[in-house]
Design a protein around this motif. Structure first.
Motif, short mmCIF file in Angstrom:
data_model
loop_
_atom_site.label_atom_id
_atom_site.label_comp_id
_atom_site.label_asym_id
_atom_site.label_seq_id
_atom_site.Cartn_x
_atom_site.Cartn_y
_atom_site.Cartn_z
N PHE A 73 0.81 -1.22 -0.05
CA PHE A 73 0.17 0.01 -0.06
C PHE A 73 1.03 1.22 -0.02
CE2 PHE A 73 -2.19 3.37 2.11
CZ PHE A 73 -3.36 3.49 1.38
N ALA A 74 1.97 1.21 0.78
CA ALA A 74 2.95 2.31 0.81
C ALA A 74 3.48 2.67 -0.66
CB ALA A 74 4.01 2.21 1.75
N ASN A 75 3.74 1.68 -1.23
CA ASN A 75 4.41 1.76 -2.46
C ASN A 75 3.42 2.19 -3.54
OD1 ASN A 75 7.50 1.20 -2.48
ND2 ASN A 75 6.50 -0.33 -1.06
N PHE A 76 2.13 1.92 -3.41
CA PHE A 76 1.15 2.26 -4.37
C PHE A 76 1.05 3.72 -4.27
CE2 PHE A 76 -3.65 3.08 -5.05
CZ PHE A 76 -3.81 2.47 -6.22
N VAL A 77 0.86 4.14 -3.03
CA VAL A 77 0.86 5.61 -2.84
C VAL A 77 2.07 6.32 -3.57
CG1 VAL A 77 0.79 7.52 -1.05
CG2 VAL A 77 -0.71 5.67 -0.40
N VAL A 78 3.13 5.92 -3.39
CA VAL A 78 4.52 6.57 -3.94
C VAL A 78 4.38 6.55 -5.43
CG1 VAL A 78 7.06 6.51 -4.14
CG2 VAL A 78 5.82 6.11 -1.97
N MET A 79 3.86 5.45 -5.70
CA MET A 79 3.92 5.07 -7.32
C MET A 79 3.12 6.24 -8.01
SD MET A 79 2.33 1.62 -9.34
CE MET A 79 0.74 2.15 -9.15
N PHE A 80 1.89 6.74 -7.41
CA PHE A 80 1.19 7.74 -8.05
C PHE A 80 1.74 9.20 -7.82
CE2 PHE A 80 -1.51 4.22 -8.43
CZ PHE A 80 -1.96 4.29 -9.86
N SER A 81 2.38 9.49 -6.61
CA SER A 81 2.81 10.73 -6.24
C SER A 81 4.04 11.09 -6.43
CB SER A 81 2.34 10.91 -4.49
OG SER A 81 3.26 9.78 -4.27
N ALA A 82 4.94 10.14 -6.46
CA ALA A 82 6.33 10.43 -6.84
C ALA A 82 6.78 11.22 -8.17
CB ALA A 82 7.40 9.27 -6.69
N PRO A 83 6.13 11.04 -9.24
CA PRO A 83 6.39 11.66 -10.44
C PRO A 83 5.86 13.11 -10.29
CG PRO A 83 5.45 9.42 -11.02
CD PRO A 83 5.31 9.78 -9.66
N VAL A 84 4.69 13.32 -9.72
CA VAL A 84 4.27 14.66 -9.29
C VAL A 84 5.21 15.44 -8.51
CG1 VAL A 84 2.43 15.88 -8.67
CG2 VAL A 84 1.79 13.84 -9.62
N ILE A 85 5.47 14.85 -7.45
CA ILE A 85 6.66 15.46 -6.63
C ILE A 85 7.90 15.74 -7.14
CG2 ILE A 85 8.08 15.05 -4.45
CD1 ILE A 85 5.83 13.80 -3.19
N GLY A 86 8.38 14.84 -8.00
CA GLY A 86 9.47 15.10 -8.93
C GLY A 86 9.40 16.42 -9.80
N ALA A 87 8.37 16.26 -10.42
CA ALA A 87 8.10 17.61 -11.39
C ALA A 87 8.07 18.78 -10.82
CB ALA A 87 6.63 17.49 -12.01
N ILE A 88 7.32 18.94 -9.50
CA ILE A 88 7.24 19.97 -8.61
C ILE A 88 8.57 20.60 -8.27
CG2 ILE A 88 6.38 21.16 -6.36
CD1 ILE A 88 3.87 19.37 -6.89
N ALA A 89 9.39 19.43 -7.83
CA ALA A 89 10.90 19.84 -7.35
C ALA A 89 11.80 20.33 -8.53
CB ALA A 89 11.41 18.62 -7.02
N ASP A 90 11.48 20.05 -9.74
CA ASP A 90 11.94 20.71 -10.62
C ASP A 90 11.61 21.91 -11.00
OD1 ASP A 90 13.53 18.40 -11.70
OD2 ASP A 90 12.26 17.55 -13.01
N ILE A 91 10.24 22.17 -11.18
CA ILE A 91 9.93 23.82 -11.45
C ILE A 91 9.92 24.53 -10.36
CG2 ILE A 91 7.49 24.70 -11.43
CD1 ILE A 91 6.40 22.03 -12.60
N LYS A 92 10.21 24.17 -9.10
CA LYS A 92 10.37 25.06 -8.22
C LYS A 92 12.13 24.96 -7.55
CE LYS A 92 8.10 27.55 -6.39
NZ LYS A 92 7.97 28.87 -6.81
#
Length: 446
Positions: A73-92
């Motif tokens: 379940f933990a990795n299911f959460v990360v699977m969908f959220s990690a790319p978004v967090i990575g994109a935000i980290a690039d933008i900001k």
């Protein structure tokens, strides 16, 4: 980290000197104690045998499944959220800030696991889930710095040094825990009293050894001035949609991510459940298990260092093919093993393959990723890793549950992941994948 390599890096890129490269690699040293103690060696077997099973009143098959569900379940959460967090980290341009918060989250939730005792399997599942999520975010974010630090022809070595240092960190944390457990047993303490303290040792070690990363690692990216406030999330999703639409331009990256999803499912299963297999099938006690994991960490460090150099010489794809063949041989040996002595040979084979395959995989994704969007692309790498941690351990747990605790049968599903991964790897063209990343930058795409 060898002086010659550091000198080469300083001359070739000018902005990442010895101290910063070591600071980057030291994060692998810091967070590896968490995976070694919580996911691989101590807490997973403690959860299955004491927290949920036995005193907890849950059957062994169901206890293994509950552990697999928590991690899944933990990795299911990360699977969908990690790319978004990575994109935000690039933008900001805030990879380092996000890395700090994810590290704090993992350290605190690991320390709180010390409060989990016999029968507290619900609390244990919640805290394990949080700690795995925070750890995964940190793993993705530290990897996103790699394209900024060294040119692509040296990424294999730096990634290998990081993984190698990580296994040393895991070994050090395990030694500290082993020393404490030895003392605790001499004082007459049982597992329910002694094991929880090792979680505090792990959390403190993580916090102290991660400090160099946050002191010396630099954030070189620059935020996009036109994106701010509520537009950040929309922009991050927009970049992800753009990346998926243009997947054909990165077909070898996509092919490799598919390959990675398959073979990493096997790696993840071994990391999460190998100690359970050794304990339940081969009769290892806690201290023998710790020594076995220590041996695996040493050989994994050697494997990561050797293959870090090897992939820069012969290529990442051929090097990875060799490591997958070693994985297959190791699991076949484990399946047919009848004596505990045979598991020591298997452990060394697993160690070499584990260190090599993880170092090679991270470096190859970095080579296929445009530097200016490293956070986003390494977020996809994280997505695939998390998917593998869902599919691999969960398949093992379900087969184990349905078969009434037959671990040898469950092991066959793990072996299949490596065999299929080796087959898929033959479709990945490394030179073409590197060229696609370079052309992306040359064209000035965003």
């Amino acid at each position: 980290m060898p002086e010659q390599f550091i000198a080469e890096e300083s001359r070739s890129i000018g902005h990442a000197g010895r101290r910063e490269l070591i600071a980057w690699a030291f994060y692998d040293f810091a967070n590896s104690g968490y995976t070694t103690v919580v996911q691989t060696t101590l807490f997973n077997t403690y959860f299955v045998g004491v927290v949920a099973g036995g005193v907890g009143g849950v059957s062994p098959g169901l206890a293994t499944l509950l552990w697999s569900l928590s991690v899944g379940f933990a990795n299911f959460v990360v699977m969908f959220s990690a790319p978004v967090i990575g994109a935000i980290a690039d933008i900001k341009a805030c990879k380092k800030r996000f890395l700090l918060w994810s590290s704090i989250g993992c350290i605190v939730s690991t320390a709180l696991l010390a409060q989990v005792g016999p029968g507290d399997y619900k609390l244990g599942m919640v805290l394990v889930t949080v700690s795995v999520i925070m750890f995964a975010y940190g793993e993705n974010l530290i990897a996103a710095f790699l394209p900024e630090l060294v040119p692509e022809e040296q990424m294999g070595r730096l990634s290998g040094y990081g993984w190698g240092l990580g296994y040393v960190g895991g070994l050090l944390t395990l030694l500290l825990c082993l020393g404490y457990l030895h003392w605790a047993m001499q004082q007459g303490m049982g597992e329910a009293e002694a094991v929880p303290v090792t979680l505090l040792i792990t959390a403190v070690t993580f916090a102290l050894t991660a400090a160099p990363t946050f002191i010396w690692l630099r954030e070189r990216a620059r935020p996009l001035p036109e994106v701010s406030g509520e537009r950040i999330l929309a922009a991050s999703f927009g970049r992800l949609r753009h990346t998926f639409r243009e997947a054909r331009r990165f077909r070898d990256l996509i092919r490799f991510l598919m390959t990675l999803a398959v073979y990493q499912s096997g790696v993840s299963t071994v990391i999460v459940l190998a100690a359970v297999y050794a304990q339940q099938v081969m009769g290892f006690d806690t201290q023998s298990l710790i020594v076995l994991i220590m041996v695996i960490n040493v050989t994994a460090a050697v494997g990561a260092l050797i293959c870090g150099h090897l992939q820069d010489r012969i290529g990442s794809v051929p090097t990875l093919a060799i490591t997958l063949a070693i994985w297959i041989a190791a699991l076949l040996a484990a399946y047919f093993a009848e004596e505990r002595s045979q598991m020591w040979i298997v452990g060394n084979m697993i160690g070499i393959a584990m260190g090599a395959s993880q170092a090679v995989g991270r470096a190859l994704v970095s080579k296929f990723s445009p530097a200016e969007r490293a956070g986003e692309f390494l977020g996809l790498w994280g997505l695939v890793n998390r998917l593998s941690v869902i599919v691999g351990p969960l398949s093992y747990g379900l087969i184990n549950y349905w078969s009434g605790g037959n671990h040898r049968l469950s092991l066959l599903s793990t072996l299949a992941f490596f065999a299929l991964g080796l087959l898929l790897l033959s479709k990945v063209d490394e030179a073409r994948g590197r060229a696609a990343a370079n052309n992306f930058l040359a064209c000035g795409d965003s």
